[in-house]
Design a protein around this motif. Sequence first.
Motif, short mmCIF file in Angstrom:
data_model
loop_
_atom_site.label_atom_id
_atom_site.label_comp_id
_atom_site.label_asym_id
_atom_site.label_seq_id
_atom_site.Cartn_x
_atom_site.Cartn_y
_atom_site.Cartn_z
N CYS A 14 0.84 -1.34 0.06
CA CYS A 14 0.01 -0.02 -0.06
C CYS A 14 0.84 1.33 0.01
CB CYS A 14 -0.97 0.04 1.45
SG CYS A 14 -1.96 -1.50 1.27
N VAL B 298 8.71 -7.19 -11.06
CA VAL B 298 8.79 -8.48 -12.00
C VAL B 298 10.59 -8.90 -11.85
CG1 VAL B 298 9.32 -6.71 -13.65
CG2 VAL B 298 8.67 -9.11 -14.30
N ARG C 33 10.80 -9.06 -2.43
CA ARG C 33 10.73 -9.84 -1.52
C ARG C 33 9.46 -10.47 -1.07
NH1 ARG C 33 10.46 -9.62 4.04
NH2 ARG C 33 10.46 -7.34 4.04
N ASN D 269 13.43 -4.42 -12.91
CA ASN D 269 12.26 -4.59 -13.25
C ASN D 269 11.80 -4.54 -14.80
OD1 ASN D 269 10.87 -4.94 -10.76
ND2 ASN D 269 11.08 -2.81 -10.27
N MET E 55 4.11 -6.63 -9.92
CA MET E 55 4.35 -5.39 -10.22
C MET E 55 6.22 -5.60 -9.98
SD MET E 55 3.20 -2.87 -11.51
CE MET E 55 4.30 -1.80 -12.54
N ALA F 108 2.18 -4.92 -5.44
CA ALA F 108 2.75 -3.64 -5.49
C ALA F 108 3.67 -3.24 -4.22
CB ALA F 108 1.95 -2.62 -5.75
N ALA F 109 4.58 -4.13 -4.16
CA ALA F 109 5.32 -4.33 -2.76
C ALA F 109 6.56 -4.39 -2.86
CB ALA F 109 4.93 -5.33 -1.69
N TYR G 210 -3.16 -5.71 2.35
CA TYR G 210 -2.21 -6.00 3.17
C TYR G 210 -0.88 -5.39 3.05
CZ TYR G 210 1.43 -9.01 5.54
OH TYR G 210 2.40 -9.45 6.37
N ASP G 211 -0.31 -4.90 3.93
CA ASP G 211 1.12 -4.27 3.92
C ASP G 211 1.88 -4.92 5.18
OD1 ASP G 211 2.25 -1.38 2.30
OD2 ASP G 211 3.38 -2.08 4.27
N GLN G 212 3.36 -4.71 5.06
CA GLN G 212 3.89 -5.38 6.22
C GLN G 212 3.88 -4.27 7.34
OE1 GLN G 212 7.81 -5.62 4.55
NE2 GLN G 212 8.23 -3.69 4.37
N ASN H 9 6.40 9.44 -5.60
CA ASN H 9 7.85 8.80 -5.68
C ASN H 9 8.51 8.83 -6.81
OD1 ASN H 9 9.72 6.91 -5.27
ND2 ASN H 9 8.54 5.17 -4.63
N ILE I 40 2.40 2.91 -5.64
CA ILE I 40 1.48 2.12 -6.67
C ILE I 40 0.27 1.87 -6.00
CG2 ILE I 40 1.49 0.54 -8.17
CD1 ILE I 40 4.55 0.69 -8.85
N GLY J 256 4.32 -2.27 -17.27
CA GLY J 256 5.05 -1.39 -16.23
C GLY J 256 5.63 -0.27 -16.93
N ALA J 257 6.99 0.12 -16.66
CA ALA J 257 7.50 1.50 -17.18
C ALA J 257 7.89 1.52 -18.65
CB ALA J 257 8.74 1.71 -16.35
#
Length: 252
Positions: free
Chosen positions: A9, A90, A69, A175, A88, A65-66, A29-31, A226, A12, A118-119
């Motif tokens: 979260c 990749v 890892r 990526n 994302m 989108a994290a 979910y986010d760490q 970002n 992106i 992606g980019a």
Amino acid sequence: MMRVGLLGCGNIGHLIASHAEGFEITALYDQDPDRARELAAGLGATAYDSFEAFAASDVDLVVEAASVRAVRTHGEAVLEAGKDFVVMSVGALAEPSFLAHLRAAAVAARRRVYIPSGAVMGLDNLKVGRIGGIDRVILRTTKNPASLGLSVAERTLIFSGRADECVQAFPKNINVSAAIALAAGREVEVELWADPAVDRNIHEITAEGAFGDAYIRVRNVPSPDNPATSYLAALSILVLLRDLGEPIVVGT
Ligand SMILES: NC(=O)c1ccc[n+]([C@@H]2O[C@H](COP(=O)([O-])OP(=O)(O)OC[C@H]3O[C@@H](n4cnc5c(N)ncnc54)[C@H](O)[C@@H]3O)[C@@H](O)[C@H]2O)c1
């Protein structure tokens, strides 16, 4: 409507949430649990403190989108929980043994792994390489030195070599080359330039093969929140998600 779980979260994640049309984000979910809670509150969705509960929630697919890892740690579990998985980060798939592992998990679970463009642009027809053959692919990336954590006075070549060698030296720049390598089905020659005169992330792709040759140049504006992330990258996930629900899909 398609129900989406958001794994990560940050920048992106917020962009996806603020443009959610044609799909609904119902689980997050986010760490960092506060990040998930804050974003969930604005969406009227559920933030989970436990990844297992998140993966078991009633969603059709999970968008990662994290981080690299997160893909390595949670990718298999997402598929085993019966969800499709949009990746994302990749760069995680640049490791052949992990790619094979995730592929086997997708086959076993009868689920799919989706990789947004992606980019960069042009991944669609680079896939021709799997059929007609591509002989050579070169990716030349130019960034402002500040976004690479460097200080140089003039345009400087800071890396030249194979993509897998670039991962070790500049892991955040893997990526794009990983996505190109997967699309073209072959190794990518990478050049990374630092240029104090540029304020965009520039990717130039040169490809030669049985189809002919192509040169693609993308000059990406950094994401509003970002600068390390290209705005185009976040938008490409939105298009992928919308296409999954569309009766007519454009592009290869
Ligand atoms: N494919 C592409 O072209 C492309 C382009 C830009 C960014 N990316 C990748 O997308 C990812 C997200 O980018 P961003 O700008 O939103 O990053 P960000 O740092 O703004 O946000 C990432 C969020 O994910 C969370 N997170 C990280 N690791 C986690 C884990 N193991 N488990 C749960 N949560 C975790 C963080 O706490 C953070 O909230 C990055 O890995 C980035 O490299 C890919």
